[in-house]
Scaffold this active site. Structure first.
Site, short mmCIF file in Angstrom:
data_model
loop_
_atom_site.label_atom_id
_atom_site.label_comp_id
_atom_site.label_asym_id
_atom_site.label_seq_id
_atom_site.Cartn_x
_atom_site.Cartn_y
_atom_site.Cartn_z
CG ASP A 1 -9.56 2.13 20.73
OD1 ASP A 1 -9.80 2.29 19.51
OD2 ASP A 1 -9.15 1.07 21.23
CG ASP A 2 -10.90 4.51 16.29
OD1 ASP A 2 -9.92 5.28 16.28
OD2 ASP A 2 -10.99 3.52 15.54
CG ASP B 1 -25.22 22.86 28.14
OD1 ASP B 1 -25.97 23.62 27.50
OD2 ASP B 1 -25.58 22.24 29.16
CB ALA C 1 -6.00 2.73 27.17
N GLY D 1 -12.78 13.46 23.44
CA GLY D 1 -13.37 14.66 22.86
C GLY D 1 -12.83 14.95 21.48
CG HIS D 2 -13.41 16.98 17.35
ND1 HIS D 2 -12.75 16.20 16.43
CD2 HIS D 2 -13.62 18.18 16.74
CE1 HIS D 2 -12.58 16.89 15.30
NE2 HIS D 2 -13.09 18.09 15.47
CB SER D 3 -9.34 19.98 19.86
OG SER D 3 -8.35 19.12 19.29
CE LYS E 1 -10.16 14.75 13.50
NZ LYS E 1 -9.67 13.35 13.53
CB CYS F 1 -8.72 17.68 7.99
SG CYS F 1 -8.32 19.37 8.47
#
Length: 741
Positions: free
Chosen positions: A446-447, A464, A444, A537-539, A417, A414
């Site tokens: 979104d993808d 970085d 707001a 971002g992404h975690s 995440k 996955c």
């Protein structure tokens, strides 16, 4: 780095005598699954028993202070350099000054006390309180510098007749007669009662005789009513001339203690049970001067703070496992040894008192032995394998039990995440970025985010990402943001927006949320101040914490600074000191001093935006940021991009962070340094410079380093810039760089 999943947070607030023992205890016998955090306003914590000797000149500053950075590096504890200002017990958080709170499952307080100055008019403005002791040490060193060439009368007044005041008065008298040889030194001790009122009559008699013999004036049974800029006023009407006054009166509690809602004793200190747990909250412990054991009242003496350490460590372990802590009873009678500053001491216990040089040697042996346990820990952690052992199931609540059940089968399909609930709560705590001009961002979600580039401007992008090298996630977030924005600033662009990529280790959900929030909160402080909106971002989960950013900036294309553009006659300047690589290579081994680490962290947390603007104002026409390739590597890139130029490097001028050259001399180096050393073949004169103490700075990789820029030869150089080299025309068959003779 932490293979055992984290289940509980044990937070120690304050680096007092009791807590340094707890840190050492958990280093020797770790509790897998427990994260130990020490929050300290001062990261070089003094041992109170040696401070009079420090004032007298017997001990250096280092000899009587415990370096908490080294102790924590050895023990595996997390160190957060911050001042506690309260507790939010409902949410189980330690409130900190100028940064977000830190969560806890179990918290222990050992923050000491301060002399009560409110009762003396003018004391806050014109006197030097002896606590916090760490502040006294710094102020005393500064005072000695001011008086070493003093001529004429030098009058000092010490207020307070307890053991601390008596020792301090005699220590000051001894030291000033050595340092201020041109002065007529006069030291007076004034106290509203008798000196050493809680000790034996024999001890008071011996001390009075010592004061008479040494010529130190003693005024007893007279309270101080007011302190002015040049005098101390007594209730008797006498005015004592004072070039400085030191307040060593009865200890008082911090005002925020009363705001915690916890039970306090009659003097405002935390009321604790014989187990050292708060009488009103079993998740809060307190020890040392800030606590009062209601069943066993004792004076505020360092001996009791030291004795609190072992039972506190044992009871914190029991409480973490859900077991009842065990009571202990402090001794009623204790040995007190008071130094006289000149190599003698008076020892008292019960009704007896003895004096002599051998008593001082006895005290010195006791103090140095205690300090060695905490000041000089082994270079490698004890029982490192135990840190990776499975946690005790008793540490786990229902949610943590699920984590333990599937820790060996964490799904990576996955994207590993972080859970949506954790992420939603973190984003809610962070709030929206101020002034965001993104068309679609976190306001707001979104993808994907969307930004609009203004007409006439170009979009500058850089990315970085790196794993953490410090245990404080908030500070790591600040550094990661400064590091990522460096490329944007180096091109003369204005930061616009950023996407985060954050990794946190698998842990109980509330701990993962806390780590993610702290990292992003630190980053947001830098991003917000730079006008850079965090827009997405992404975690994810990983073996250790890591953080990075994809950053966007805006610049008029024709005004953008490039690496190329060096011109003969240009002066090369750098905007930050060098040495972060070697300092943290040593820090990871517990061999860098706390002061060196703090100076490096301060540099890395300093944004380069103002420096970039100063360079633009000075007419810079080439620029880059100095990061992983080191000064030599990044300078080589500038030379290659500029054509037929060469650079003379002034090694003597290279600005070094405190401790960097010392650590190079001891053989420390970053793991990336050998790779960077490949650039030495581009530098002429390396052979003759091999023994230069700063030559290794050329190859030291920097994190969140400064800007390296070329300025016209007649451009102004500000105080934040250091001239480190000169550009000239390159001759045929010549290397691109050389060490200036």
């Amino acid at each position: 780095m932490q293979s055992a999943p984290l289940l509980k947070d044990l937070v120690l607030v304050g680096g007092g005598h009791s807590h340094v023992h707890v840190v050492r205890s958990f280093g020797m016998k770790p509790m897998p699954g427990v994260r130990l955090t020490l929050i300290g306003r001062d990261i070089e914590t003094p041992y109170s028993g040696m401070i009079p000797g420090f004032v007298a000149g017997t001990y250096t500053f280092d000899e009587c202070h415990i370096d908490l950075a080294r102790l924590c590096a050895w023990s595996g504890a997390r160190l957060i350099h911050a001042e506690a200002v309260g507790l939010d017990r409902l949410n189980r958080q330690v409130l900190l000054k100028d940064r977000p709170p830190v969560s806890y499952d179990l918290v222990s307080l050992d923050v000491g006390s301060s002399p009560s100055t409110q009762a003396i008019d003018g004391a806050t403005e014109y006197a030097t309180p002896v606590k916090p002791i760490a502040e006294l040490g710094r102020r005393w060193l500064g005072f000695l510098e001011r008086v070493k060439d003093w001529q004429g009368a030098l009058d000092i007044v010490v207020i307070g007749g307890g053991a601390g005041g008596v020792e301090l008065a005699l220590a000051i008298d001894h030291r000033l007669r050595e340092v201020a040889r041109g002065a007529q030194v006069s030291v007076t001790l004034a106290t509203k009662g008798e000196i050493l009122s809680g000790q034996a009559v024999a001890a008071r008699q011996r001390m009075r005789a010592i004061f008479r013999r040494r010529g130190v004036r003693l005024i007893e049974n007279t309270a101080t009513t007011r302190i002015d800029a040049d005098a101390v006023h007594l209730e008797s009407g006498e005015r004592l001339p004072a070039d400085d006054a030191f307040v060593v009166t009865q200890a008082s509690a911090a005002t925020w203690f009363a705001e915690t809602g916890l039970p306090l004793d009659e003097r405002g200190f935390f009321a604790v049970e014989p187990t050292l747990a708060s009488s009103g909250d079993p998740t809060v412990f307190a020890a040392g001067d800030c606590a009062g054991v209601t069943a066993h009242p004792r004076p505020k003496a360092g001996v009791f703070a030291v004795r609190h350490g072992p039972p506190l460590a044992a009871n914190l372990r029991l409480a973490l496992l859900g077991q009842p802590p065990r009571p202990f009873t402090p001794q009623r009678r204790y040995l007190s040894i008071l130094g006289t500053g000149d190599g003698n001491a008076v020892a008292t216990r019960g009704g007896f008192a003895i004096e002599g040089e051998w008593v001082w040697r006895w005290k010195d042996h006791i103090d140095r032995k205690w300090m060695r346990m905490y000041r000089d820990p082994p270079a490698a952690p004890m029982d490192a394998g135990a840190r990776a052992a499975p946690p005790d199931p008793a540490l786990a609540d229902a949610e943590a039990k699920r984590l333990l059940a599937d820790i060996g089968m964490r799904c990576g399909g996955c994207g590993a995440k972080v859970g949506a609930g954790v992420l939603d709560r973190v984003l809610a705590r962070l709030g929206p970025s101020p002034g965001s001009s993104a068309a679609i961002g976190l306001e707001a979600p979104d993808d994907a985010a969307m930004i609009e580039v203004p007409a006439g401007q170009a979009l500058v992008q850089s990315v970085d990402f790196f794993r953490t090298f410090i245990d404080d996630p908030f500070v790591f977030g600040e550094i990661a943001a400064v590091h990522a924005l460096g490329d944007v600033w180096a091109m003369g662009a204005k930061p616009h927006s950023a996407l985060a990529l954050a990794v946190v280790p698998a842990a109980a959900e509330r701990l993962m949320e806390e780590d993610l929030f702290q990292m992003l909160a630190g980053a947001r402080r830098i991003l917000d101040d730079a006008g850079c909106a965090l827009i997405g971002g992404h975690s994810g989960e990983g073996p250790e914490a890591a953080l990075g950013f994809s950053v966007n900036g805006l610049v008029v294309a024709s005004h953008a600074l490039r690496k190329g553009g060096l011109r003969p006659g240009d002066r090369l300047v750098i905007t930050k000191k060098l040495g972060t690589g070697v300092i943290f290579a040593a820090a990871m081994r517990g061999m860098a001093r706390a002061a060196w680490i703090e100076a490096a962290l301060a540099s890395m947390r300093t944004p380069s935006g103002p420096a970039a603007q100063a360079l633009l104002d000075a007419g810079a026409h080439a620029c880059t940021d100095v990061t992983g390739f080191g000064l030599a590597g990044h300078l080589a890139e500038m030379v290659r991009a500029s054509g037929n130029v060469a650079v003379d490097i002034d090694l003597d001028a290279l600005p070094a962070l405190p401790g960097a050259t010392e650590l190079f001399a001891q053989g420390f180096a970053s793991s990336l340094q050998p790779e960077n050393l490949r650039a030495r073949h581009l530098i002429d004169g390396m052979d003759r410079a091999a023994s230069h103490p700063k030559v290794s700075l050329l190859f030291d990789p920097q994190t969140a380093g400064g800007l390296l820029a070329a300025l016209p030869f007649d451009a102004p150089i500000s105080d934040d810039m250091t001239h480190v080299g000169t550009v000239r025309a390159r001759e045929e068959n010549e290397t691109s760089m050389r060490i200036a003779r």
